[in-house]
Write an enzyme that holds these catalytic residues in place. Structure first.
Site, PDB file in Angstrom:
ATOM      1  CG  ASN A 234      -1.696   1.273   1.384  1.00 38.98           C
ATOM      2  OD1 ASN A 234      -1.732   2.101   0.467  1.00 38.98           O
ATOM      3  ND2 ASN A 234      -2.338   1.450   2.531  1.00 38.98           N
ATOM      4  CD1 TRP A 235       3.515   1.156  -3.167  1.00 38.23           C
ATOM      5  CD2 TRP A 235       3.492   2.576  -4.901  1.00 38.23           C
ATOM      6  NE1 TRP A 235       4.260   0.590  -4.179  1.00 38.23           N
ATOM      7  CE2 TRP A 235       4.251   1.455  -5.254  1.00 38.23           C
ATOM      8  CE3 TRP A 235       3.321   3.594  -5.841  1.00 38.23           C
ATOM      9  CZ2 TRP A 235       4.865   1.319  -6.502  1.00 38.23           C
ATOM     10  CZ3 TRP A 235       3.923   3.466  -7.084  1.00 38.23           C
ATOM     11  CH2 TRP A 235       4.692   2.338  -7.402  1.00 38.23           C
ATOM     12  CE  LYS A 236      -0.145   3.280   4.837  1.00 37.34           C
ATOM     13  NZ  LYS A 236      -0.053   3.376   6.288  1.00 37.34           N
TER      14      LYS A 236
ATOM     15  CG  HIS B  70      -5.752   2.108   5.246  1.00 34.05           C
ATOM     16  ND1 HIS B  70      -5.309   3.032   6.153  1.00 34.05           N
ATOM     17  CD2 HIS B  70      -4.746   1.207   5.083  1.00 34.05           C
ATOM     18  CE1 HIS B  70      -4.076   2.703   6.522  1.00 34.05           C
ATOM     19  NE2 HIS B  70      -3.711   1.599   5.888  1.00 34.05           N
TER      20      HIS B  70
ATOM     21  CD  GLU C  76      -2.887   5.657   6.716  1.00 33.98           C
ATOM     22  OE1 GLU C  76      -2.880   5.748   5.477  1.00 33.98           O
ATOM     23  OE2 GLU C  76      -1.960   5.134   7.371  1.00 33.98           O
TER      24      GLU C  76
ATOM     25  CD  GLU D  36      -3.390  -2.236   7.274  1.00 38.48           C
ATOM     26  OE1 GLU D  36      -2.378  -2.569   6.652  1.00 38.48           O
ATOM     27  OE2 GLU D  36      -3.922  -1.117   7.159  1.00 38.48           O
TER      28      GLU D  36
ATOM     29  N   GLY E 220       2.672   2.474  10.719  1.00 39.86           N
ATOM     30  CA  GLY E 220       3.625   3.569  10.555  1.00 39.86           C
ATOM     31  C   GLY E 220       4.358   3.938  11.824  1.00 39.86           C
TER      32      GLY E 220
ATOM     33  CB  SER F  41       5.371  -1.741  12.053  1.00 39.93           C
ATOM     34  OG  SER F  41       5.004  -0.388  12.273  1.00 39.93           O
TER      35      SER F  41
ATOM     36  N   GLY G   9       2.912  -1.114   4.219  1.00 39.34           N
ATOM     37  CA  GLY G   9       2.957   0.311   3.937  1.00 39.34           C
ATOM     38  C   GLY G   9       4.373   0.771   3.600  1.00 39.34           C
ATOM     39  N   GLY G  10       5.027   1.388   4.558  1.00 37.23           N
ATOM     40  CA  GLY G  10       6.343   1.997   4.325  1.00 37.23           C
ATOM     41  C   GLY G  10       7.339   1.094   3.613  1.00 37.23           C
TER      42      GLY G  10
HETATM   43  P1  13P Z   1       3.144   0.468   7.653  1.00 37.26           P
HETATM   44  O1  13P Z   1       3.637  -0.844   7.052  1.00 37.26           O
HETATM   45  O2  13P Z   1       3.888   1.651   7.126  1.00 37.26           O
HETATM   46  O3  13P Z   1       3.069   0.397   9.139  1.00 37.26           O
HETATM   47  O4  13P Z   1       1.637   0.666   7.123  1.00 37.26           O
HETATM   48  C1  13P Z   1       0.749  -0.389   7.217  1.00 37.26           C
HETATM   49  C2  13P Z   1      -0.466  -0.036   6.446  1.00 37.26           C
HETATM   50  O5  13P Z   1      -1.213   0.861   6.821  1.00 37.26           O
HETATM   51  C3  13P Z   1      -0.731  -0.782   5.202  1.00 37.26           C
HETATM   52  O6  13P Z   1      -2.006  -0.530   4.722  1.00 37.26           O
END
Ligand code: 13P
Length: 260
Positions: A12-14, A99, A101, A171, A177, A215, A236-237
């Site tokens: 998930n590149w966000k 998600h 967010e 999640e 994050g 994470s 994510g990251g």
């Molecule tokens: P991180 O891997 O950066 O913690 O993000 C997880 C995430 O929200 C994937 O959708």
């Protein structure tokens, strides 16, 4: 301890990326994915404007692509929204819905998330339905009540056949994050609980892929993916770094019993 289901790792590149940097990352992931065992599925969910680039650079590779959100409406006067059918035009396989967010910053209720999941399915794509509790909810012992309710609202609007075609991602909000992943035991416990909710919907639904997100890194991926009810990850990251993402995919490969 690992289970009999295939593994799936989705990035998930966000809201990250630019054309030039994306090209290097997409091509690198497509190249690196060739070496993975066949039992591992790989996907990347990119910002909407980059779906065409994903199609151009990942088409014909074993890496699928998708979007990070979708409108709850089919079409119409919804300025700024993107319909599931539009995402399907770019041959996407996935769309993330719900998600944390989106839930936190855009006020999405589970009802809206359920409508989005329906739109995604109707367009022929797979929704990746996210659920997760905040730290406060975990500390007050409400984790199962919260994630169970989030999942149940979505399952309630789907037929058994539709429900069998979703992916669920657990999640925990406090792990996203933050660099602080859930322990493999904490994650497994919630996944086992979610599995019972899926089973209650119908026998075909019990083996829906259950991804863990929050994470995930090369250092903790193998331990997480070894758990009985963890079928892969939503990353994510680390999905923005070719080497890290491929290392996480390789960790999923090591846990994939089934070569399909
Ligand atoms: P991180 O891997 O950066 O913690 O993000 C997880 C995430 O929200 C994937 O959708």
């Amino acid at each position: 301890m690992s289970n009999q289901r295939s593994k799936l790792v989705v990035g998930n590149w966000k809201m990250h990326g630019r054309l030039a940097a994306n090209a290097a990352l997409l091509q690198g992931v497509a190249r690196g994915a060739q070496a993975l065992p066949r039992g591992v599925g790989v996907g990347v969910c990119v910002p909407h404007p980059y779906l065409a680039q994903a199609l151009a650079l990942l088409g014909g590779s074993r890496v699928a692509w998708g979007a990070q959100d979708v409108s709850a409406h089919e079409q119409g006067a919804f300025t700024g929204e993107v319909a599931a059918g539009m995402i399907a035009d770019f041959e996407a396989a996935y769309a993330i819905v719900g998600h944390s967010e989106r839930r936190a910053y855009h006020g999405e209720s589970s009802g809206v998330v359920a409508a989005k999941a329906q739109r995604v399915l109707a367009a022929g794509l797979t929704p990746i339905v996210c659920v997760g509790e905040t730290l406060e909810e975990r500390e007050s012992g409400a984790t199962e009540r919260v994630v169970g309710a989030q999942l149940d609202v979505v399952l309630a609007v789907l037929s058994v056949d539709e429900a069998a075609r979703i992916v669920v991602a657990y999640e925990p909000v406090w792990a996203i994050g933050t660099g602080k992943s859930a322990s493999s035991e904490q994650a497994q416990q919630v996944h086992a609980f979610l599995r019972t909710r899926l089973a209650a919907k119908g026998a075909q639904v019990v083996n829906v892929p259950l991804l863990y997100g929050g994470s995930v890194k090369p250092e903790n991926a193998a331990e997480l993916f070894r758990q009985a009810d963890i079928d892969g990850g939503l990353i994510g990251g680390a999905s923005l770094k070719e080497g890290d993402f491929l290392a996480i995919c390789a960790a999923a490969g090591a846990g994939a019993d089934v070569v399909s």
